[in-house]
Design an enzyme around this catalytic site. Structure first.
Site, PDB file in Angstrom:
ATOM      1  N   HIS A 247       0.800  -1.098  -0.018  1.00 50.08           N
ATOM      2  CA  HIS A 247       0.019   0.103   0.021  1.00 50.08           C
ATOM      3  C   HIS A 247       1.012   1.313   0.104  1.00 50.08           C
ATOM      4  CE1 HIS A 247      -3.236  -2.844   2.261  1.00 50.08           C
ATOM      5  NE2 HIS A 247      -2.974  -3.162   0.974  1.00 50.08           N
ATOM      6  N   ASN A 248       1.703   1.398  -1.184  1.00 48.36           N
ATOM      7  CA  ASN A 248       2.385   2.803  -1.259  1.00 48.36           C
ATOM      8  C   ASN A 248       1.568   3.807  -1.717  1.00 48.36           C
ATOM      9  OD1 ASN A 248       3.573  -0.125  -2.425  1.00 48.36           O
ATOM     10  ND2 ASN A 248       5.257   1.033  -1.270  1.00 48.36           N
TER      11      ASN A 248
END
Lengths: 258, 573
Positions: free
Chosen positions: B503-504
């Site tokens: 989850h960048n």
């Protein structure tokens, strides 16, 4: 399918299920998979056809043509067998790494794309950074492994004046422990610890990967922990309190039954 | 020499969820769309042998080939960034469907607080609550404005969830399209424990599909079989919503969509004010193409959206020293930690069974749902239990003090193989002036273009939050009455080696001010009106939730904006 799960398509459901499953991909039906879900009902498995067992161990296949080396020489195979057996030894629960074919599994992996780091970034400069930045070595994984085996053997000679495979179990454990602690250097800044982690991870992979890779012989690794392997549906049992002990199936079974 | 192709109205770079959604929405209206995907084609047929933990989970079958391109990373600007040579902290998807293929399917909406985080934090606690260097800002859109787009994504994907409105989260205009997933024994235990503690548990919104469902586009999909192979795998049933089984067939059926696989975009062509098209290369043949277009949409993963802007010199690069410029600003991640694991000596669970988004969550410690007056952090975490299917290579948890190999390890790991549960915290990640993306000065990709460089670390804010959450997860676990508990309260520096979360976020963020954001609330670029940069790259910070629900909503919002832009031109706000 419909027999197994209330929420499935209503009557005529097998055909419906096939149809619906294919709809989203433009009418293509994933025959084997869907077929498996329909016909391979839960707890309705036959044992793998090609897995005769010997009375002595209960785990040794009569002949496994997969069990030859494509990377290791004989000495390397033996050291790997001796080391992995200490990491995952035979006990009352069942077979250890050797009976599960783990060393052959490792050999096969090292000979392939993963052994050569084929899908990893290999452009330089190779610079040592902080531990938070990860691996920095230019040496391929399969080379690290051979150097690690040599380091084990050399450390054994130095400490016990014997090769690793000739050591007593406690002595082998002592060598592996110093390796794990990083007391044994492999080469060029690669600590025994990195090699040990590789060895340990590959041992667990060989115990628990699908038997198609050469380890987990006869799914005995899975059986020890009641892992059912490749099943197409748990829809019927996922909400149940009782533990659903299930004879495992492999990808080979999946292919063979369709 | 690049082959110059005939001009097209709309060109999309990257065919994952965002590319698929925009392609479907525009092509349904008769607008001609070309979609470029650098990876290979995919269909559910490819997943015939998908129940293979080694191939997919350990060897990353569906992920980007790092030998061609990776990222570089350093904790601080004082360090020299080094390339991520093998996968670790996060996984980069590739091929048709992108990361939308290998996701778990946990489909949350960010909270109303998230979209107005700066205003609401100041309103409740005063300006002093925001520490020096923390660059939180409002998103330029509110939850209420985004609500219809959230629902649109949920309706297309068939998201399964509780039919009643959950407490402490954004108000829904309509219930979830399908009923919640099956409540399993561990979920019931979590529900009972959290209710007893006064919390507000709800079933995890799931893209795994709880029941057969036909979406508004007429796509019918079969229900989840709880086979336990979701994350890092493709779904052979098409039960897990992904772009290939939902939006792409709609685009393809329209007759107005052309998909080109093996098309790796290397440059956005522009005249300084507008994009004129893109340059791409076929990675198999090496042939280069120039594709002129009226509108260019960047719909690749966070890193490549930002990298393409930087390498193409479009937009003002962020400068961490002055705090000016925007491209690369506000990179954030997900702060995971503070989980509690309970081992049961006399209780077995069907841990091998599961689905990627089978679980339950409490909202009580997420966002600003609790009082932060006396706490040294803002925002929070989603606390949850999930039953994703524990596969045997990767899951060998043992109580603390057990050796990691040998006789005792074997016996203990086998004993607890089906006997442990984990309550986890998925923490938010705030942006900081010194966390950002730029181009690496040294390392290049296979085409000689610089890699994107991440400068990021966990901060005191994160450590305080994780310590706080660890107490909560442990208390919940205790209520679930295990024989023993292991918990982790500490958060070290960010380390790229162990897997944490894919989850960048950030780097091309949205907002209402061109001096502090890259795109407006239609995801339209301030500095180039015919470029739309869509995805989690637009998040000014990351919430305590999985991002895909919010990414989907933004994609529908962008699709609407692009259609408007094609008619009227100019800035949409």
């Amino acid at each position: 399918m419909a027999e197994q799960q209330k929420e499935q398509p209503p009557s005529g459901s097998r055909r419906q299920f096939l149809k619906y499953s294919g709809t989203a991909i433009g009418g293509l039906v994933v025959g084997g998979v869907i077929g498996g879900a329909i016909t391979g009902g839960f707890n309705k498995k036959k044992p793998a056809a090609n897995a005769p067992t010997s009375p002595q161990t209960g785990t040794q296949p009569a002949a496994d043509y997969n069990h030859a080396t494509m990377y290791f020489n004989q000495r390397q195979l033996q050291i790997t067998q001796a080391a992995t057996e200490r990491i995952f030894p035979k006990d009352d629960n069942g077979p250890g790494a050797n009976d599960l074919g783990v060393a052959y599994y490792i050999d096969h992996q090292l000979a392939g794309h993963w052994g050569f780091n084929a899908r990893e970034y290999r452009m330089g400069p190779f610079v040592k950074g902080e531990a938070t930045q990860g691996d920095y070595q230019s040496i391929n994984r399969n080379e690290v492994f051979l150097l690690g085996l040599t380091a084990i053997d050399n450390a054994s000679q130095k400490k016990y004046q014997k090769g690793f495979t000739d050591l007593a179990d406690e002595e082998k454990d002592a060598i592996l422990t110093s390796l794990e602690k990083g007391d044994i250097e492999v080469i060029n800044g690669i600590t025994g610890k990195s090699f040990f982690d590789l060895l340990r991870n590959m041992t667990l992979e060989g115990v628990y990967a699908d038997p198609l890779y050469g380890g987990n012989v006869n799914m005995e690794g899975w059986k020890m922990r009641n892992y059912p392997g490749n099943q197409m549906s748990y829809a019927k049992i996922v909400g149940e309190d009782a533990f659903a002990k299930t004879n495992p199936l492999s990808l080979h079974d999946h292919l063979a039954t369709h | 020499m690049a082959t110059k192709l005939p001009r097209v109205p709309v060109l999309i770079v990257g065919m994952g969820w965002i590319g698929g959604i925009i392609a479907a929405e525009l092509s349904k209206q008769g607008i001609k769309v070309v979609g470029l995907e650098r990876g290979k084609p995919r269909s559910t047929e490819d997943y015939y042998m998908v129940h293979d933990e080694l191939r997919y989970a350990q060897r990353y079958e569906l992920m980007q080939d790092l030998s061609k391109e990776t990222i570089t990373f350093r904790n601080t600007s004082k360090m020299t960034a080094l390339p991520m040579r093998q996968y670790g902290a996060f996984l980069l998807g590739e091929g048709l469907g992108g990361a939308g293929i290998h996701w778990n399917g946990q489909t949350y909406r960010f909270l109303p607080y998230d979209f107005e985080i700066r205003s609401k934090t100041i309103e409740r606690y005063g300006k002093k609550k925001i520490p020096d260097g923390m660059t939180i800002q409002d998103w330029g859109i509110t939850y209420d404005e985004l609500e219809p787009y959230f629902y649109k994504f949920e309706e297309v994907a068939g998201i399964s969830g509780d039919q009643e409105q959950a407490a402490m989260v954004g108000k829904r205009s309509k219930p979830f399209p399908t009923k919640p997933m099956t409540k399993t024994p561990m979920i019931k235990m979590f529900e009972e424990a959290t209710k007893k503690l006064g919390y507000h548990p709800y079933m995890m919104p799931s893209a795994n599909l709880s029941e057969q469902y036909t979406n508004p586009d007429g796509i019918t999909r079969a229900p989840c079989q709880y086979c336990g192979y979701c994350e890092r795998f493709g779904c052979e049933y098409g039960a897990k919503a992904d772009p290939v089984v939902t939006v792409l067939p709609v685009a393809q059926k329209s007759g107005h969509f052309e998909l080109r696989e093996y098309a790796n975009v290397t440059d956005i062509l522009h005249d300084g004010k507008k994009a004129t098209g893109v340059k791409y290369v076929n990675p198999l043949t090496g042939q280069e193409y120039e594709q002129p277009a009226d509108v260019v949409i960047l719909a690749s993963y966070v890193f490549n959206n930002v990298r393409l802007l930087l390498t193409s010199k479009l937009g003002k690069p962020y400068d961490p020293n002055s705090g000016t410029g925007v491209v690369g600003k506000n990179y954030a991640y997900q702060t995971n930690g503070g989980s509690a694991t309970g081992f049961y000596d006399d209780k077995q669970f069907n841990l091998f069974a599961g689905a990627g988004a089978l679980g339950m969550e409490i909202p009580d410690f997420n966002g600003d749902n609790f009082d932060h007056s006396d706490l040294n952090f803002i925002h929070g975490a989603g606390i949850r239990i999930s039953q994703t299917g524990l596969r045997p290579i990767a899951n060998n948890s043992v109580p603390k003090g057990t050796p990691t190999w040998g006789k005792d390890f074997k016996a203990t790991s086998l004993k607890y193989a089906n006997n442990y549960l984990t309550v986890a915290a998925q923490g938010s990640s705030m942006p900081w002036r010194h966390h950002y993306l730029d181009l690496d000065p040294t390392y290049k990709d296979a085409y000689g273009k610089p890699l994107v460089r991440i400068t990021f670390d966990f901060e005191e804010q994160d450590r305080q939050m994780i310590a706080f959450m660890a107490d909560k997860t442990e208390a919940i676990m205790k209520e679930m009455k295990p024989s023993s508990i292991g918990s982790s309260k500490e958060l070290g520096p960010f380390n790229i080696v162990p897997y944490q979360s894919t989850h960048n976020t950030g780097g091309a963020i949205m907002g209402s001010d061109p001096s502090t954001s890259v795109v407006n609330n239609y995801l339209q670029m301030w500095d180039a009106e015919n470029v739309f940069v869509v995805g989690a790259s637009a998040f000014p910070h990351n919430s305590g939730y999985n991002p895909t629900g919010t990414v989907g909503a933004l994609a529908y919002r962008a699709a609407e904006g692009i259609a408007k832009y094609l008619k009227s031109g100019g800035s949409l706000v």
